[in-house]
Design a protein around this motif. Structure first.
Motif, PDB file in Angstrom:
ATOM      1  N   VAL A  83       0.400  -1.073  -0.091  1.00  0.00           N
ATOM      2  CA  VAL A  83       0.539  -0.222  -0.051  1.00  0.00           C
ATOM      3  C   VAL A  83       1.243   1.362  -0.009  1.00  0.00           C
ATOM      4  N   ASP A  84       1.753   1.170  -0.573  1.00  0.00           N
ATOM      5  CA  ASP A  84       3.284   2.087  -0.188  1.00  0.00           C
ATOM      6  C   ASP A  84       3.156   2.747  -1.464  1.00  0.00           C
ATOM      7  N   GLU A  85       2.568   3.816  -1.334  1.00  0.00           N
ATOM      8  CA  GLU A  85       2.497   4.688  -2.707  1.00  0.00           C
ATOM      9  C   GLU A  85       4.111   5.766  -3.044  1.00  0.00           C
ATOM     10  N   ASN A  86       5.424   5.457  -2.064  1.00  0.00           N
ATOM     11  CA  ASN A  86       6.450   5.710  -2.121  1.00  0.00           C
ATOM     12  C   ASN A  86       7.439   4.980  -2.200  1.00  0.00           C
ATOM     13  N   ASP A  87       7.178   3.748  -2.122  1.00  0.00           N
ATOM     14  CA  ASP A  87       8.284   2.577  -2.705  1.00  0.00           C
ATOM     15  C   ASP A  87       8.847   2.693  -1.619  1.00  0.00           C
ATOM     16  N   THR A  88       8.977   2.277  -0.636  1.00  0.00           N
ATOM     17  CA  THR A  88       9.599   2.297   1.147  1.00  0.00           C
ATOM     18  C   THR A  88       9.499   0.838   1.451  1.00  0.00           C
ATOM     19  N   GLY A  89       8.508  -0.309   0.334  1.00  0.00           N
ATOM     20  CA  GLY A  89       8.404  -1.352   0.728  1.00  0.00           C
ATOM     21  C   GLY A  89       7.572  -1.677   2.206  1.00  0.00           C
ATOM     22  N   ILE A  90       6.021  -0.511   2.513  1.00  0.00           N
ATOM     23  CA  ILE A  90       5.054  -1.505   3.949  1.00  0.00           C
ATOM     24  C   ILE A  90       3.974  -2.065   2.842  1.00  0.00           C
ATOM     25  N   THR A  91       4.183  -3.268   3.643  1.00  0.00           N
ATOM     26  CA  THR A  91       3.041  -3.990   3.217  1.00  0.00           C
ATOM     27  C   THR A  91       2.200  -4.018   4.091  1.00  0.00           C
ATOM     28  N   TYR A  92       0.738  -4.147   3.585  1.00  0.00           N
ATOM     29  CA  TYR A  92      -0.400  -4.361   4.472  1.00  0.00           C
ATOM     30  C   TYR A  92      -0.812  -6.409   4.547  1.00  0.00           C
ATOM     31  N   LEU A  93      -1.073  -5.893   5.753  1.00  0.00           N
ATOM     32  CA  LEU A  93      -1.560  -8.131   6.372  1.00  0.00           C
ATOM     33  C   LEU A  93      -2.875  -7.695   6.916  1.00  0.00           C
ATOM     34  N   PRO A  94      -4.145  -8.554   6.105  1.00  0.00           N
ATOM     35  CA  PRO A  94      -5.060  -8.028   6.125  1.00  0.00           C
ATOM     36  C   PRO A  94      -5.778  -9.318   6.993  1.00  0.00           C
ATOM     37  N   ASP A  95      -4.938 -10.258   7.173  1.00  0.00           N
ATOM     38  CA  ASP A  95      -5.238 -11.575   8.223  1.00  0.00           C
ATOM     39  C   ASP A  95      -6.801 -11.492   9.324  1.00  0.00           C
ATOM     40  N   TYR A  96      -7.483 -12.677   9.175  1.00  0.00           N
ATOM     41  CA  TYR A  96      -8.433 -12.974  10.879  1.00  0.00           C
ATOM     42  C   TYR A  96      -7.934 -14.344  10.629  1.00  0.00           C
ATOM     43  N   VAL A  97      -8.983 -14.702  12.322  1.00  0.00           N
ATOM     44  CA  VAL A  97      -8.533 -15.777  13.190  1.00  0.00           C
ATOM     45  C   VAL A  97      -9.776 -15.819  13.430  1.00  0.00           C
ATOM     46  N   THR A  98     -10.628 -17.057  13.381  1.00  0.00           N
ATOM     47  CA  THR A  98     -12.376 -17.232  14.538  1.00  0.00           C
ATOM     48  C   THR A  98     -11.882 -18.634  15.231  1.00  0.00           C
ATOM     49  N   GLY A  99     -10.907 -19.261  14.692  1.00  0.00           N
ATOM     50  CA  GLY A  99     -11.082 -20.591  15.869  1.00  0.00           C
ATOM     51  C   GLY A  99     -10.215 -21.488  15.056  1.00  0.00           C
ATOM     52  N   ILE A 100      -9.936 -22.715  16.080  1.00  0.00           N
ATOM     53  CA  ILE A 100      -9.078 -23.591  15.746  1.00  0.00           C
ATOM     54  C   ILE A 100      -9.320 -24.809  16.110  1.00  0.00           C
ATOM     55  N   VAL A 101      -8.642 -25.709  15.335  1.00  0.00           N
ATOM     56  CA  VAL A 101      -9.745 -27.608  15.878  1.00  0.00           C
ATOM     57  C   VAL A 101      -8.071 -28.493  15.343  1.00  0.00           C
ATOM     58  N   VAL A 102      -7.828 -29.895  16.254  1.00  0.00           N
ATOM     59  CA  VAL A 102      -6.727 -29.988  16.234  1.00  0.00           C
ATOM     60  C   VAL A 102      -6.943 -31.511  15.855  1.00  0.00           C
ATOM     61  N   ASN A 103      -7.113 -32.438  15.142  1.00  0.00           N
ATOM     62  CA  ASN A 103      -6.918 -33.385  14.925  1.00  0.00           C
ATOM     63  C   ASN A 103      -5.722 -34.550  14.360  1.00  0.00           C
ATOM     64  N   GLY A 104      -5.783 -35.470  15.437  1.00  0.00           N
ATOM     65  CA  GLY A 104      -3.970 -35.906  15.711  1.00  0.00           C
ATOM     66  C   GLY A 104      -2.688 -35.396  15.388  1.00  0.00           C
ATOM     67  N   SER A 105      -1.871 -35.081  14.400  1.00  0.00           N
ATOM     68  CA  SER A 105      -0.962 -34.520  14.142  1.00  0.00           C
ATOM     69  C   SER A 105      -1.583 -32.986  13.496  1.00  0.00           C
ATOM     70  N   ASP A 106      -2.233 -33.022  12.973  1.00  0.00           N
ATOM     71  CA  ASP A 106      -2.518 -31.612  12.270  1.00  0.00           C
ATOM     72  C   ASP A 106      -3.021 -31.013  13.225  1.00  0.00           C
ATOM     73  N   THR A 107      -2.954 -29.721  12.281  1.00  0.00           N
ATOM     74  CA  THR A 107      -3.863 -28.239  13.173  1.00  0.00           C
ATOM     75  C   THR A 107      -4.353 -27.456  12.457  1.00  0.00           C
ATOM     76  N   TYR A 108      -5.364 -27.263  12.757  1.00  0.00           N
ATOM     77  CA  TYR A 108      -6.087 -25.853  11.153  1.00  0.00           C
ATOM     78  C   TYR A 108      -6.510 -25.111  12.116  1.00  0.00           C
ATOM     79  N   LEU A 109      -5.820 -24.252  11.281  1.00  0.00           N
ATOM     80  CA  LEU A 109      -7.054 -22.885  11.637  1.00  0.00           C
ATOM     81  C   LEU A 109      -7.913 -21.478  10.683  1.00  0.00           C
ATOM     82  N   VAL A 110      -8.719 -21.990  11.232  1.00  0.00           N
ATOM     83  CA  VAL A 110     -10.237 -20.895  10.372  1.00  0.00           C
ATOM     84  C   VAL A 110      -9.885 -19.823  10.543  1.00  0.00           C
TER      85      VAL A 110
END
Length: 236
Positions: A83-110
């Protein structure tokens, strides 16, 4: 970010000015908590992923994180954009997380992405889940077509996740933009869930509905939420 064990708060390590937890799972002796770290200052270098713990340029926004016994592990962002208009390398991270579950050795985030780049179809990651740190998209109404104005904000959101055998279930709510009433947006909310990426709507657009919790027992899928006729009170 923190959780309570038998009423006692346990604070979670984070490297930012703010962090929040949204889901918890216990597997054996391990306590896993899912959430986000929020960065309000673009001059802060933030964690990015387990393979690249810190990027060399500044970012801001929110990044998905999983704490295991208090230690944070950062998953790859569902989408990031410059989102940087002046080329200084600013980047936007838009993640959201609402839950988690573990199944065996696997971990899931939603969760998914709260934002997108106008006119860029590859930026549409509104709903999905992380499996062991890798992000998997879920189909939504904007798949393949990038919104060209602010109506794109009326996007689906993922709410909860459950895993049964090899099947992955996610519940969520779609936000349908129905047009304008003067200066007001007309929005309809529609509950839905996915099974292995296949989308099922739980109510028609004659109702306002939303999905929150999710549970699978054998062949039965239970989704908690609300339902009510448009323009009238809804019921849990």
């Amino acid at each position: 970010a923190n959780y309570w064990r038998n009423g006692v708060p346990i604070y979670l390590q984070d490297s930012s000015a703010g962090a929040q937890s949204y889901g918890i799972a216990v597997s054996g002796s391990n306590v896993l908590v899912a959430g986000t770290e929020t960065y309000a200052e673009p001059k802060v270098d933030v964690p990015f992923s387990p393979l690249t713990p810190f990027m060399s340029y500044a970012k801001y926004g929110s990044i998905a994180v999983c704490w295991t016994n208090g230690a944070p592990s950062y998953v790859s962002s569902s989408f990031e954009w410059n989102v940087d208009e002046n080329d200084t390398g600013i980047t936007y991270l838009p993640d959201y997380v609402t839950g988690i579950v573990v199944n065996g050795s696997d971990t899931y985030l939603v969760g998914g992405s709260n934002s997108f780049s106008i006119g860029v179809p590859s930026s549409l990651h509104f709903t999905g889940y992380w499996k062991n740190g890798g992000f998997y998209d879920l189909p939504n109404k904007f798949t393949g077509t990038a919104p060209n104005d602010s109506t794109g904000w009326f996007s689906p959101k993922a709410a909860a996740i459950a895993v049964s055998g090899n099947d992955v279930y996610v519940s969520g709510t779609n936000q349908n933009w129905l047009g304008m009433n003067g200066a007001q947006y007309v929005i309809n909310y529609q509950a839905m869930f996915w099974k292995n990426g296949a989308l099922t709507y739980l109510a028609s657009t004659d109702y306002n509905s939303g999905a929150s919790g999710l549970c699978v027992s054998g062949s039965d899928v239970y989704v908690a939420g609300y339902l009510g006729p448009v323009g009238k009170a809804t019921h849990a």
